[in-house]
Design a protein around this motif. Structure first.
Motif, PDB file in Angstrom:
ATOM      1  N   SER A   1       0.938  -0.957  -0.182  1.00 10.60           N
ATOM      2  CA  SER A   1      -0.205   0.209  -0.135  1.00 10.60           C
ATOM      3  C   SER A   1       0.741   1.553  -0.476  1.00 10.60           C
ATOM      4  O   SER A   1       0.391   2.596  -0.641  1.00 10.60           O
ATOM      5  CB  SER A   1      -0.813  -0.029   1.638  1.00 10.60           C
ATOM      6  OG  SER A   1      -0.050  -0.350   2.436  1.00 10.60           O
ATOM      7  N   GLY A   2       2.335   1.124   0.849  1.00  6.73           N
ATOM      8  CA  GLY A   2       2.860   2.222   0.703  1.00  6.73           C
ATOM      9  C   GLY A   2       3.535   2.435  -0.375  1.00  6.73           C
ATOM     10  O   GLY A   2       3.675   3.767  -1.334  1.00  6.73           O
ATOM     11  N   TRP A   3       3.570   1.223  -1.412  1.00  7.65           N
ATOM     12  CA  TRP A   3       4.312   1.456  -2.688  1.00  7.65           C
ATOM     13  C   TRP A   3       3.391   1.862  -3.182  1.00  7.65           C
ATOM     14  O   TRP A   3       3.672   3.370  -4.317  1.00  7.65           O
ATOM     15  CB  TRP A   3       5.116  -0.119  -2.931  1.00  7.65           C
ATOM     16  CG  TRP A   3       5.684   0.553  -3.770  1.00  7.65           C
ATOM     17  CD1 TRP A   3       5.358  -0.741  -5.210  1.00  7.65           C
ATOM     18  CD2 TRP A   3       6.794   0.528  -4.683  1.00  7.65           C
ATOM     19  NE1 TRP A   3       6.962  -0.113  -6.332  1.00  7.65           N
ATOM     20  CE2 TRP A   3       7.249   0.389  -5.885  1.00  7.65           C
ATOM     21  CE3 TRP A   3       8.242   1.680  -4.243  1.00  7.65           C
ATOM     22  CZ2 TRP A   3       8.402   0.992  -6.782  1.00  7.65           C
ATOM     23  CZ3 TRP A   3       8.899   1.545  -4.382  1.00  7.65           C
ATOM     24  CH2 TRP A   3       9.175   1.561  -6.211  1.00  7.65           C
ATOM     25  N   ALA A   4       2.058   1.532  -3.258  1.00 10.83           N
ATOM     26  CA  ALA A   4       1.632   2.449  -4.459  1.00 10.83           C
ATOM     27  C   ALA A   4       0.937   3.872  -4.372  1.00 10.83           C
ATOM     28  O   ALA A   4       1.130   4.856  -5.261  1.00 10.83           O
ATOM     29  CB  ALA A   4       0.439   1.337  -4.025  1.00 10.83           C
ATOM     30  N   GLU A   5       1.192   3.914  -2.800  1.00 10.90           N
ATOM     31  CA  GLU A   5       0.909   5.733  -2.498  1.00 10.90           C
ATOM     32  C   GLU A   5       2.063   5.952  -3.271  1.00 10.90           C
ATOM     33  O   GLU A   5       1.948   7.703  -3.448  1.00 10.90           O
ATOM     34  CB  GLU A   5       0.310   5.404  -0.985  1.00 10.90           C
ATOM     35  CG  GLU A   5       0.785   7.376  -0.525  1.00 10.90           C
ATOM     36  CD  GLU A   5      -0.770   7.601  -1.624  1.00 10.90           C
ATOM     37  OE1 GLU A   5      -0.649   8.539  -1.115  1.00 10.90           O
ATOM     38  OE2 GLU A   5      -1.802   6.980  -0.967  1.00 10.90           O
TER      39      GLU A   5
ATOM     40  N   LEU B   1       4.884  -6.562   0.588  1.00 12.88           N
ATOM     41  CA  LEU B   1       4.442  -6.575   1.837  1.00 12.88           C
ATOM     42  C   LEU B   1       3.324  -6.580   1.910  1.00 12.88           C
ATOM     43  O   LEU B   1       2.471  -5.289   1.476  1.00 12.88           O
ATOM     44  CB  LEU B   1       4.538  -6.351   2.699  1.00 12.88           C
ATOM     45  CG  LEU B   1       6.608  -6.580   3.059  1.00 12.88           C
ATOM     46  CD1 LEU B   1       7.417  -5.896   4.257  1.00 12.88           C
ATOM     47  CD2 LEU B   1       6.470  -8.385   3.596  1.00 12.88           C
ATOM     48  N   ASP B   2       1.965  -6.995   2.364  1.00 19.57           N
ATOM     49  CA  ASP B   2      -0.054  -6.651   2.910  1.00 19.57           C
ATOM     50  C   ASP B   2       0.059  -5.925   4.033  1.00 19.57           C
ATOM     51  O   ASP B   2       1.906  -6.146   4.877  1.00 19.57           O
ATOM     52  CB  ASP B   2      -0.138  -8.000   3.495  1.00 19.57           C
ATOM     53  CG  ASP B   2      -0.697  -8.538   1.592  1.00 19.57           C
ATOM     54  OD1 ASP B   2      -1.012  -7.601   0.290  1.00 19.57           O
ATOM     55  OD2 ASP B   2      -0.779  -9.526   1.425  1.00 19.57           O
ATOM     56  N   ASP B   3      -0.478  -5.804   4.614  1.00 18.55           N
ATOM     57  CA  ASP B   3      -0.755  -4.774   5.694  1.00 18.55           C
ATOM     58  C   ASP B   3      -0.657  -5.310   7.148  1.00 18.55           C
ATOM     59  O   ASP B   3       0.046  -4.551   8.223  1.00 18.55           O
ATOM     60  CB  ASP B   3      -2.248  -4.062   6.178  1.00 18.55           C
ATOM     61  CG  ASP B   3      -2.309  -2.972   4.509  1.00 18.55           C
ATOM     62  OD1 ASP B   3      -1.240  -2.677   4.531  1.00 18.55           O
ATOM     63  OD2 ASP B   3      -2.724  -1.791   4.859  1.00 18.55           O
ATOM     64  N   ARG B   4      -0.439  -6.885   6.747  1.00 18.97           N
ATOM     65  CA  ARG B   4      -0.202  -7.031   7.765  1.00 18.97           C
ATOM     66  C   ARG B   4       0.902  -8.604   7.620  1.00 18.97           C
ATOM     67  O   ARG B   4      -0.029  -9.332   6.376  1.00 18.97           O
ATOM     68  CB  ARG B   4      -1.144  -8.230   8.783  1.00 18.97           C
ATOM     69  CG  ARG B   4      -1.628  -7.269   9.432  1.00 18.97           C
ATOM     70  CD  ARG B   4      -2.201  -8.076  10.315  1.00 18.97           C
ATOM     71  NE  ARG B   4      -3.112  -7.456  11.705  1.00 18.97           N
ATOM     72  CZ  ARG B   4      -3.034  -6.505  13.093  1.00 18.97           C
ATOM     73  NH1 ARG B   4      -1.932  -7.653  13.617  1.00 18.97           N
ATOM     74  NH2 ARG B   4      -2.830  -5.800  13.897  1.00 18.97           N
TER      75      ARG B   4
END
Length: 264
Positions: free
Chosen positions: A126-130, A169-172
Motif C-alpha cells: 500500500s505504501g509503494w502504491a501511494e 508486503l500486505d498490511d500484516r
C-alpha cells in the motif's frame, strides 16, 4: 539459536539534528533533538536480514533542503561508517544478505540497496502504491520531495534489475519465519512496525516513532500525518509484549545497547 530466533544489532551510519517539534507533537519548542540513522541487522543460521539499506554519502540537494527546512546547517547528515563496511567488519559479505526491508522510502534508508545484490527487497504494497501514484489525501510536509526521497538510480534498480527480487508486503505480513510486519503509517504511508523473535523475547522496531519518549511519554511524533495512526501504533506497542522497542531514530540507543547489540 532456533531457526525463528534471531540476533539483533544496530548499525548506526549517520546523525542529524532537528527542531524539537518535529519529533514531539506540540512540544520541545526551543530544543534541538539529535536523530541517529541506523540499519538493523537481524541474523540466525539461515537468514541475514537488514531493516533499511543505509546511505553512504551526502546528497548536496538533500542537505540544502534539510538545512533550509530547519534554518541551520546542523540539520545536515553527519556520516559515520557505511552499512556495507560495518557488515564486512563483522565478517559478513554484503552479498550474503538475504533480505532488505525498506521503511520508509527515504534517501537515508534506501540509497545503498544496490550494495546487497542477492537480497530480496521487501516493500509495503500500500505504501509503494501511494508512492508511485499519490492520492494526495494527506498533507505532506515540505521535505517530502519524491526525487530526493527515492534517488533515481534506486528507483530504476527496483523497477528493473531487482524487480524479480522485490516482494510487496500486505498490511500484516510475514517477512521470514519469526519476523512479522505491520503497516503503521504515522509519518509515511509506507512506515512499518517489524517484530523480531529473539531469545530475550520479541523486539519491535518502527519508524512510526522517532524516540523512546514518543513511546514512554505517549507523545505523538511531531511530523505525524495522522494522530489516529499514532494512537493505534501506541496501543500495538503497549500490547506487543516487547522485550525491547526500537524507535528508528533514537540517538540514545547507542547508550542502551553496547556495540549496538540488542539481542544475541
Amino acid at each position: 539459536m532456533t531457526d525463528d530466533r534471531y540476533a539483533v544489532r544496530l548499525l548506526e551510519f549517520g546523525r542529524a539534528d532537528v527542531r524539537g517539534p518535529e519529533v514531539f507533537w506540540m512540544s520541545h519548542w526551543d530544543e534541538w533533538v539529535t536523530l541517529a540513522f541506523s540499519a538493523v541487522l537481524i541474523r540466525n543460521a539461515s537468514r541475514c536480514v537488514l531493516l533499511n539499506a543505509g546511505m553512504s554519502r551526502a546528497d548536496p540537494e538533500l542537505d540544502r533542503l534539510w538545512e533550509e527546512y530547519a534554518g541551520h546547517p546542523r540539520a545536515r547528515m553527519r556520516f559515520g561508517t557505511p552499512v556495507p563496511d560495518q557488515l564486512r567488519a563483522l565478517g559478513i559479505d554484503p552479498g550474503a544478505v538475504t533480505d532488505v526491508v525498506l521503511s520508509p522510502f527515504q534517501a537515508y534508508s534506501v540509497s545503498d540497496v544496490r550494495e546487497f545484490p542477492g537480497a530480496r527487497v521487501h516493500l509495503l504494497r500500500s505504501g509503494w502504491a501511494e508512492f508511485l501514484a499519490p492520492s494526495r489525501r494527506h498533507v505532506l510536509d515540505q521535505t517530502q520531495r519524491r526525487e530526493l526521497s527515492m534517488p533515481r538510480g534506486v528507483m530504476e534498480y527496483l523497477l528493473s534489475d531487482a524487480w524479480n527480487r522485490v516482494r510487496l508486503l500486505d498490511d500484516r505480513d510475514v517477512i521470514a519465519p519469526g519476523i512479522t510486519s505491520l503497516a503503521v503509517g504515522v509519518h509515511h504511508p509506507e512506515s512499518l512496525a517489524v517484530t523480531i523473535g529473539t531469545r530475550k523475547g520479541p523486539v519491535v522496531w518502527t519508524d512510526g516513532i522517532f524516540h523512546h519518549e514518543n513511546f514512554d511519554g505517549r507523545t505523538p511524533v511531531g511530523l505525524t500525518r495522522s494522530l489516529d495512526e499514532s494512537s493505534r501504533l501506541q496501543e500495538f506497542l503497549e500490547n506487543s509484549g516487547a522485550a525491547a522497542v526500537l524507535p528508528a531514530y533514537d540517538s540514545t540507543l547507542t547508550e542502551r545497547y553496547v556495540d549496538g547489540i540488542v539481542a544475541d
